[in-house]
Design an enzyme around this catalytic site. Structure first.
Site, PDB file in Angstrom:
ATOM      1  N   LYS A 290      28.850  37.506  51.374  1.00  0.00           N
ATOM      2  CA  LYS A 290      28.799  36.317  50.488  1.00  0.00           C
ATOM      3  C   LYS A 290      29.629  36.285  49.427  1.00  0.00           C
ATOM      4  O   LYS A 290      30.528  35.574  49.424  1.00  0.00           O
ATOM      5  CB  LYS A 290      27.311  35.919  50.086  1.00  0.00           C
ATOM      6  CG  LYS A 290      27.267  34.828  49.312  1.00  0.00           C
ATOM      7  CD  LYS A 290      25.743  34.436  49.086  1.00  0.00           C
ATOM      8  CE  LYS A 290      25.597  33.317  47.940  1.00  0.00           C
ATOM      9  NZ  LYS A 290      26.113  33.975  46.490  1.00  0.00           N
ATOM     10  N   ASN A 291      29.679  37.335  48.624  1.00  0.00           N
ATOM     11  CA  ASN A 291      30.191  37.487  47.443  1.00  0.00           C
ATOM     12  C   ASN A 291      31.596  38.009  47.321  1.00  0.00           C
ATOM     13  O   ASN A 291      32.281  37.965  46.421  1.00  0.00           O
ATOM     14  CB  ASN A 291      29.253  37.849  46.287  1.00  0.00           C
ATOM     15  CG  ASN A 291      28.113  36.857  45.664  1.00  0.00           C
ATOM     16  OD1 ASN A 291      27.901  35.670  46.490  1.00  0.00           O
ATOM     17  ND2 ASN A 291      27.363  37.174  44.743  1.00  0.00           N
TER      18      ASN A 291
ATOM     19  N   ARG B 122      29.781  26.718  47.774  1.00  0.00           N
ATOM     20  CA  ARG B 122      30.651  26.568  46.802  1.00  0.00           C
ATOM     21  C   ARG B 122      31.873  27.314  46.607  1.00  0.00           C
ATOM     22  O   ARG B 122      32.933  27.243  46.107  1.00  0.00           O
ATOM     23  CB  ARG B 122      29.843  26.837  45.411  1.00  0.00           C
ATOM     24  CG  ARG B 122      30.329  26.600  44.243  1.00  0.00           C
ATOM     25  CD  ARG B 122      29.897  26.762  43.043  1.00  0.00           C
ATOM     26  NE  ARG B 122      30.431  27.537  41.892  1.00  0.00           N
ATOM     27  CZ  ARG B 122      30.958  26.424  41.147  1.00  0.00           C
ATOM     28  NH1 ARG B 122      30.723  25.212  41.071  1.00  0.00           N
ATOM     29  NH2 ARG B 122      32.081  26.785  40.073  1.00  0.00           N
TER      30      ARG B 122
ATOM     31  N   ASP C 241      24.285  23.064  41.955  1.00  0.00           N
ATOM     32  CA  ASP C 241      23.336  23.475  42.757  1.00  0.00           C
ATOM     33  C   ASP C 241      22.006  23.731  42.302  1.00  0.00           C
ATOM     34  O   ASP C 241      21.772  23.404  41.087  1.00  0.00           O
ATOM     35  CB  ASP C 241      23.807  24.432  43.841  1.00  0.00           C
ATOM     36  CG  ASP C 241      24.474  25.730  43.085  1.00  0.00           C
ATOM     37  OD1 ASP C 241      23.984  25.814  42.140  1.00  0.00           O
ATOM     38  OD2 ASP C 241      25.060  26.534  43.510  1.00  0.00           O
TER      39      ASP C 241
ATOM     40  N   ASP D 296      22.514  37.448  39.221  1.00  0.00           N
ATOM     41  CA  ASP D 296      21.956  37.562  40.344  1.00  0.00           C
ATOM     42  C   ASP D 296      20.708  38.500  40.611  1.00  0.00           C
ATOM     43  O   ASP D 296      20.067  38.284  41.754  1.00  0.00           O
ATOM     44  CB  ASP D 296      23.198  37.876  41.597  1.00  0.00           C
ATOM     45  CG  ASP D 296      24.158  36.884  41.398  1.00  0.00           C
ATOM     46  OD1 ASP D 296      23.970  35.569  40.954  1.00  0.00           O
ATOM     47  OD2 ASP D 296      25.168  37.035  41.918  1.00  0.00           O
TER      48      ASP D 296
HETATM   49  N1  EPU Z   1      32.161  27.818  34.728  1.00  0.00           N
HETATM   50  C1  EPU Z   1      32.241  26.938  33.904  1.00  0.00           C
HETATM   51  N2  EPU Z   1      33.851  26.381  34.382  1.00  0.00           N
HETATM   52  C2  EPU Z   1      34.438  27.022  35.494  1.00  0.00           C
HETATM   53  C3  EPU Z   1      33.796  27.945  36.160  1.00  0.00           C
HETATM   54  C4  EPU Z   1      32.394  28.508  35.925  1.00  0.00           C
HETATM   55  O1  EPU Z   1      31.734  26.473  32.933  1.00  0.00           O
HETATM   56  O2  EPU Z   1      35.431  26.695  35.748  1.00  0.00           O
HETATM   57  C5  EPU Z   1      30.529  28.230  34.477  1.00  0.00           C
HETATM   58  C6  EPU Z   1      29.634  27.916  35.738  1.00  0.00           C
HETATM   59  O3  EPU Z   1      29.073  26.395  35.364  1.00  0.00           O
HETATM   60  C7  EPU Z   1      28.547  29.033  35.447  1.00  0.00           C
HETATM   61  C8  EPU Z   1      29.224  30.269  34.815  1.00  0.00           C
HETATM   62  O4  EPU Z   1      30.491  29.489  34.386  1.00  0.00           O
HETATM   63  O5  EPU Z   1      27.507  28.539  34.571  1.00  0.00           O
HETATM   64  C9  EPU Z   1      29.438  31.212  35.662  1.00  0.00           C
HETATM   65  O6  EPU Z   1      30.118  30.872  36.780  1.00  0.00           O
HETATM   66  P1  EPU Z   1      31.252  31.699  37.735  1.00  0.00           P
HETATM   67  O7  EPU Z   1      32.438  30.982  37.954  1.00  0.00           O
HETATM   68  O8  EPU Z   1      31.233  33.250  37.176  1.00  0.00           O
HETATM   69  O9  EPU Z   1      30.447  31.884  39.203  1.00  0.00           O
HETATM   70  P2  EPU Z   1      30.891  31.675  40.660  1.00  0.00           P
HETATM   71  O10 EPU Z   1      32.178  32.280  40.832  1.00  0.00           O
HETATM   72  O11 EPU Z   1      30.748  30.083  40.670  1.00  0.00           O
HETATM   73  C10 EPU Z   1      29.879  33.883  41.593  1.00  0.00           C
HETATM   74  C11 EPU Z   1      28.748  34.187  42.615  1.00  0.00           C
HETATM   75  C12 EPU Z   1      27.462  34.131  42.067  1.00  0.00           C
HETATM   76  C13 EPU Z   1      27.161  34.548  40.794  1.00  0.00           C
HETATM   77  C14 EPU Z   1      28.351  34.335  39.842  1.00  0.00           C
HETATM   78  C15 EPU Z   1      28.310  35.125  38.402  1.00  0.00           C
HETATM   79  C16 EPU Z   1      29.833  33.692  44.802  1.00  0.00           C
HETATM   80  C17 EPU Z   1      29.922  32.977  46.011  1.00  0.00           C
HETATM   81  N3  EPU Z   1      28.957  33.549  43.761  1.00  0.00           N
HETATM   82  O12 EPU Z   1      29.835  32.599  41.324  1.00  0.00           O
HETATM   83  O13 EPU Z   1      26.577  34.407  42.908  1.00  0.00           O
HETATM   84  O14 EPU Z   1      25.815  34.240  40.170  1.00  0.00           O
HETATM   85  O15 EPU Z   1      29.661  34.723  40.388  1.00  0.00           O
HETATM   86  O16 EPU Z   1      28.255  36.474  38.692  1.00  0.00           O
HETATM   87  O17 EPU Z   1      30.635  34.941  44.586  1.00  0.00           O
HETATM   88  C18 EPU Z   1      24.552  34.611  44.072  1.00  0.00           C
HETATM   89  O18 EPU Z   1      24.950  35.425  45.002  1.00  0.00           O
HETATM   90  O19 EPU Z   1      23.188  34.280  43.953  1.00  0.00           O
HETATM   91  C19 EPU Z   1      25.440  33.793  43.165  1.00  0.00           C
HETATM   92  C20 EPU Z   1      24.811  32.670  42.822  1.00  0.00           C
END
Ligand code: EPU
Length: 420
Positions: free
Chosen positions: A23-24, A94, A118, A307
């Protein structure tokens, strides 16, 4: 609706192999594979529900994805791509936003539906879009779609992220790999999945320096070639099983995972009294008595990952003492707390904090998973409850774990998937 039935009373014992981080990490490498006109193969990518969504999306974009084994697949991106990611797919996952960078770099344009928030809070993409603009893209958000254009190609730029966003860092790295000139990303995310992606792109011919640090320097190249890749072990699944050991008691050995990916988790769990130690190929954990409460605050890597937060709250709910858990990454990740309270946990949420007062024993109950980690947390909480727990809506868990009940059963726990 998928349900897991958890029956308590079994210490967990034995060894299991940790599956790849589909997934990640896997979905991101699949998106990046769009940059190479050729056949990429990815191994150690076990099927999870989110992978199905990425396979469907790549198909719509014009790539051909095929299974080449039970946990390996090939992505043929030789044909011209159709740079439009439709709402009905993007809204289901996402990580779909990760195709924006590769499409823009390869096709000079992309139209990708806006991903929404979400069940863990609002999830903005301003840093993704700002970064592409710094590389010369023109971006409009119209009718729920991001429309990005860079007809003359992207050019290198200096990007300072206001927060080390995992998704923005990944998206911008993949685009920068094919941009003209050098891109520098400051305050980049340092998660192991980013390092995995950079290693993959470098094998494809990219010139990325600084992976795993806060400053990334990417020298754009003219072309990337398709390669064979193998995913890192899933650190979140490993942490979930170690915390299950803390809740149920027992002794487990995990292979296929890198201890340095869980350094802070190991440290925190050690403070609680759970013994965790690196092995040549993974981790060993042992828990024989009730754990002690410690405070936990989530932070980007190398901090304590968000996570793991729902699972650590489950663990603290039966520890000795009171702990304060602070969530610094998402604004809505405490939804599972009310469900844990249905199981008798003494836990209260105030803004970014949860106060967890450990109780001797939880009590099995029907509960509802609101997201992937919430479901995992409720499942492992059931291991320490009196009576049966049925966790509803476990299709969320299946988004990220290939077979959590099966893996827990392999360690001697009594967790089964209920037929509809
Ligand atoms: N954020 C912003 N602006 C942006 C991007 C992010 O404000 O342009 C904020 C988000 O709203 C959030 C925070 O920054 O509050 C963190 O977001 P990030 O972009 O780091 O996370 P992501 O890439 O959307 C991935 C993982 C998540 C994990 C996060 C943090 C995947 C598919 N998802 O999400 O995984 O929590 O990084 O490590 O890789 C999970 O596995 O349960 C999960 C949610």
């Amino acid at each position: 609706m998928t349900r897991f039935l958890v029956r308590p009373g079994h210490r967990i014992e034995g060894s299991v192999r940790i599956p790849g981080a589909t997934k990640n990490s896997g979905t991101k490498q699949m998106a990046a594979a769009l940059l190479a006109p050729g056949v990429t193969t990815i191994a150690n990518i076990p099927p999870v529900a989110d992978l199905d969504v990425m396979i469907e999306l790549l198909g719509v974009l014009g790539a051909r994805v095929a299974w080449t084994g039970p946990d390996s697949l090939s992505i043929d991106a030789s044909n011209e791509l159709e740079p439009e990611a439709p709402y009905d797919i993007v809204s289901r996952m996402r990580a779909s936003i990760n195709v924006l960078g590769p499409l823009l770099a390869r096709c000079g344009e992309a139209r990708v539906a806006m991903p929404g928030g979400d069940n863990i809070g609002s999830r903005k993409i301003n840093m993704h879009l700002g970064g592409f603009e710094a590389m010369g893209a023109e971006i409009d958000v119209l009718h729920g779609y991001i429309e990005a254009r860079a007809p003359a190609g992207l050019s290198g730029g200096r990007i300072v992220l206001e927060f080390p966003s995992v998704g923005a860092t990944e998206n911008l790295i993949t685009a920068a790999a094919r941009a003209k000139g050098t891109t520098v990303i400051e305050n980049a995310a340092r998660e192991p999945e980013i390092t995995d992606l950079c290693a993959f792109l470098n094998r494809m011919g990219a010139q990325i320096m600084g992976a795993g640090s806060s400053t990334l320097e990417i020298e754009g190249v003219e072309e990337l070639v398709a390669v064979d890749s193998e995913l890192m072990g899933d650190r979140i699944e490993a942490g979930t099983l170690i915390m299950a050991c803390g809740i149920a008691g027992g002794e487990i050995e995990l292979s296929g995972v890198r201890p340095e990916h869980l350094e802070l988790v190991i440290m925190k769990l050690g403070e609680m009294g759970l013994r965790v130690s690196p092995t040549p190929d993974g981790l060993w954990a042992q828990s024989n008595s009730r754990l002690r409460a410690v405070d936990v605050a989530t932070l980007p890597f190398p901090g304590f990952a968000t996570d793991f937060m729902p699972m650590v709250v489950a663990l603290l709910s039966v520890a000795d003492g009171t702990a304060i858990v602070t969530e610094n990454v998402y604004d809505g990740r405490f939804q599972f707390i009310d469900e844990l309270a249905r199981m008798g946990a003494d836990v209260r949420n105030e803004g970014r904090h949860a106060v967890v007062r450990g109780v001797e024993r939880l009590s099995g109950a029907p509960v509802q998973a609101s997201d992937v980690r919430a479901g995992a947390a409720l499942t492992i909480a059931g291991l320490a409850a009196e009576g049966e727990t049925v966790v509803h809506a476990c299709e969320h868990v299946d988004r990220g774990y290939p077979d959590l009940p099966g893996r827990l059963r392999a360690l001697g726990a009594d967790v089964t998937r209920l037929a509809d």
